[in-house]
Write an enzyme that holds these catalytic residues in place. Structure first.
Site, PDB file in Angstrom:
ATOM      1  N   HIS A  20       0.828  -1.202   0.000  1.00 14.83           N
ATOM      2  CA  HIS A  20       0.000   0.000   0.000  1.00 14.83           C
ATOM      3  C   HIS A  20       0.873   1.267   0.000  1.00 14.83           C
ATOM      4  O   HIS A  20       2.032   1.216  -0.408  1.00 14.83           O
ATOM      5  CB  HIS A  20      -0.993  -0.046   1.163  1.00 14.83           C
ATOM      6  CG  HIS A  20      -1.677  -1.382   1.262  1.00 14.83           C
ATOM      7  ND1 HIS A  20      -2.631  -1.788   0.373  1.00 14.83           N
ATOM      8  CD2 HIS A  20      -1.487  -2.432   2.118  1.00 14.83           C
ATOM      9  CE1 HIS A  20      -3.032  -3.009   0.674  1.00 14.83           C
ATOM     10  NE2 HIS A  20      -2.349  -3.439   1.725  1.00 14.83           N
ATOM     11  N   GLU A  58      -2.038  -0.235   8.073  1.00 14.99           N
ATOM     12  CA  GLU A  58      -1.176  -1.254   7.479  1.00 14.99           C
ATOM     13  C   GLU A  58      -0.043  -0.640   6.676  1.00 14.99           C
ATOM     14  O   GLU A  58       1.088  -1.139   6.707  1.00 14.99           O
ATOM     15  CB  GLU A  58      -2.009  -2.179   6.591  1.00 14.99           C
ATOM     16  CG  GLU A  58      -1.198  -3.285   5.932  1.00 14.99           C
ATOM     17  CD  GLU A  58      -1.990  -4.098   4.939  1.00 14.99           C
ATOM     18  OE1 GLU A  58      -1.415  -5.039   4.354  1.00 14.99           O
ATOM     19  OE2 GLU A  58      -3.187  -3.799   4.727  1.00 14.99           O
ATOM     20  N   HIS A 113       3.030  -7.223   4.415  1.00 17.87           N
ATOM     21  CA  HIS A 113       1.664  -6.789   4.690  1.00 17.87           C
ATOM     22  C   HIS A 113       1.252  -7.210   6.096  1.00 17.87           C
ATOM     23  O   HIS A 113       1.951  -7.968   6.766  1.00 17.87           O
ATOM     24  CB  HIS A 113       0.690  -7.435   3.696  1.00 17.87           C
ATOM     25  CG  HIS A 113       0.790  -6.913   2.306  1.00 17.87           C
ATOM     26  ND1 HIS A 113      -0.112  -6.018   1.764  1.00 17.87           N
ATOM     27  CD2 HIS A 113       1.690  -7.176   1.318  1.00 17.87           C
ATOM     28  CE1 HIS A 113       0.227  -5.748   0.509  1.00 17.87           C
ATOM     29  NE2 HIS A 113       1.318  -6.440   0.219  1.00 17.87           N
ATOM     30  N   GLU A 189       1.834 -11.983   5.141  1.00 24.07           N
ATOM     31  CA  GLU A 189       0.812 -11.331   5.966  1.00 24.07           C
ATOM     32  C   GLU A 189       1.204 -11.608   7.418  1.00 24.07           C
ATOM     33  O   GLU A 189       1.048 -12.712   7.929  1.00 24.07           O
ATOM     34  CB  GLU A 189      -0.570 -11.911   5.667  1.00 24.07           C
ATOM     35  CG  GLU A 189      -1.093 -11.610   4.271  1.00 24.07           C
ATOM     36  CD  GLU A 189      -1.731 -10.231   4.147  1.00 24.07           C
ATOM     37  OE1 GLU A 189      -1.543  -9.392   5.065  1.00 24.07           O
ATOM     38  OE2 GLU A 189      -2.407  -9.989   3.137  1.00 24.07           O
TER      39      GLU A 189
END
Length: 224
Positions: A20, A58, A113, A189
């Site tokens: 992101h 995040e 992430h 993740e």
């Protein structure tokens, strides 16, 4: 500090892809435009990511973690390339992130992430890899990278996901960064930001340093 004793061959390049970006939320038109995602599909250029219940985003977690992993790898002689250079810009798009890994001839690409499961009880990390593989790098090399990072994170005391994948690994055919990669690539993740225990680790500097050391160990083990 990472504990791996692996000897890293000279000249190795690792691409770190912090998920992101801080400017995504205010640039919806840019991040929502469709881009190639592999397997004949398209996806939005990028997304805003998730956040903890307390509001820790995040994108900030991924950026901080990437810098920590970068510094640990650089201290071991690895040349590190980041797919973004700050936490206030927009993107880059998911297809461009994959291209950076390909153009860098990376020995490994690691996308960083944290997840956002709606179930607050869901917890633990998982590592995604492209499957079925679309090229040789996405086959055994990517799976070995995924397993090595997984094993080092478990050894560091991190629990594997209770809600996605199996034993900390998740085969995916829908992630553009993995589908488009021509290098061994995985997406980590690190935990569920909506789970209180995971969020505490993800939100703290000490927790992020633990994640960084474990991921670095995994990358070094793969490179060695």
């Amino acid at each position: 500090m990472p504990s791996s004793a692996a000897v890293v061959p000279a000249g190795k390049v690792v691409v770190l892809d912090p998920g992101h970006n801080g400017g995504n939320a205010t640039n919806a038109a840019l991040i929502n435009r469709p881009v190639p995602a592999g397997r004949g599909r398209t996806k939005p250029c990028n997304t805003t990511g998730t956040a903890t219940a307390a509001g820790y985003p995040e994108h900030a977690f991924a950026w901080d973690l990437a810098q920590r992993v970068r510094d640990l790898l650089a201290a071991r002689g690895v040349r590190v390339v980041l797919t973004r250079q700050d936490n206030k810009s927009v993107g880059p798009c998911v297809d461009r992130r994959a291209s950076i890994g390909n153009e860098s001839a990376a020995a490994a690409v690691v996308s960083l992430h944290a997840d956002g499961s709606a179930s607050a009880g869901a917890h633990g990390f998982h590592i995604a890899y492209s499957a079925p593989a679309l090229n040789a790098a996405q086959g055994e090399p990517a799976l070995r990278l995924a397993r090595t990072v997984r094993d080092k994170m478990v050894a560091a005391g991190f629990a594997t996901s209770t809600y996605i994948g199996s034993r900390g690994l998740s085969a995916r055919d829908d992630l553009a960064g993995l589908n488009l990669s021509q290098r061994p690539a995985v997406l980590v993740e690190c935990g569920n930001m909506r789970n209180a225990d995971d969020a505490a680790a993800l939100s703290s500097a000490a927790g992020r340093q633990r994640y960084a050391a474990a991921i670095t160990d995994g990358v070094l083990g793969f490179l060695g």
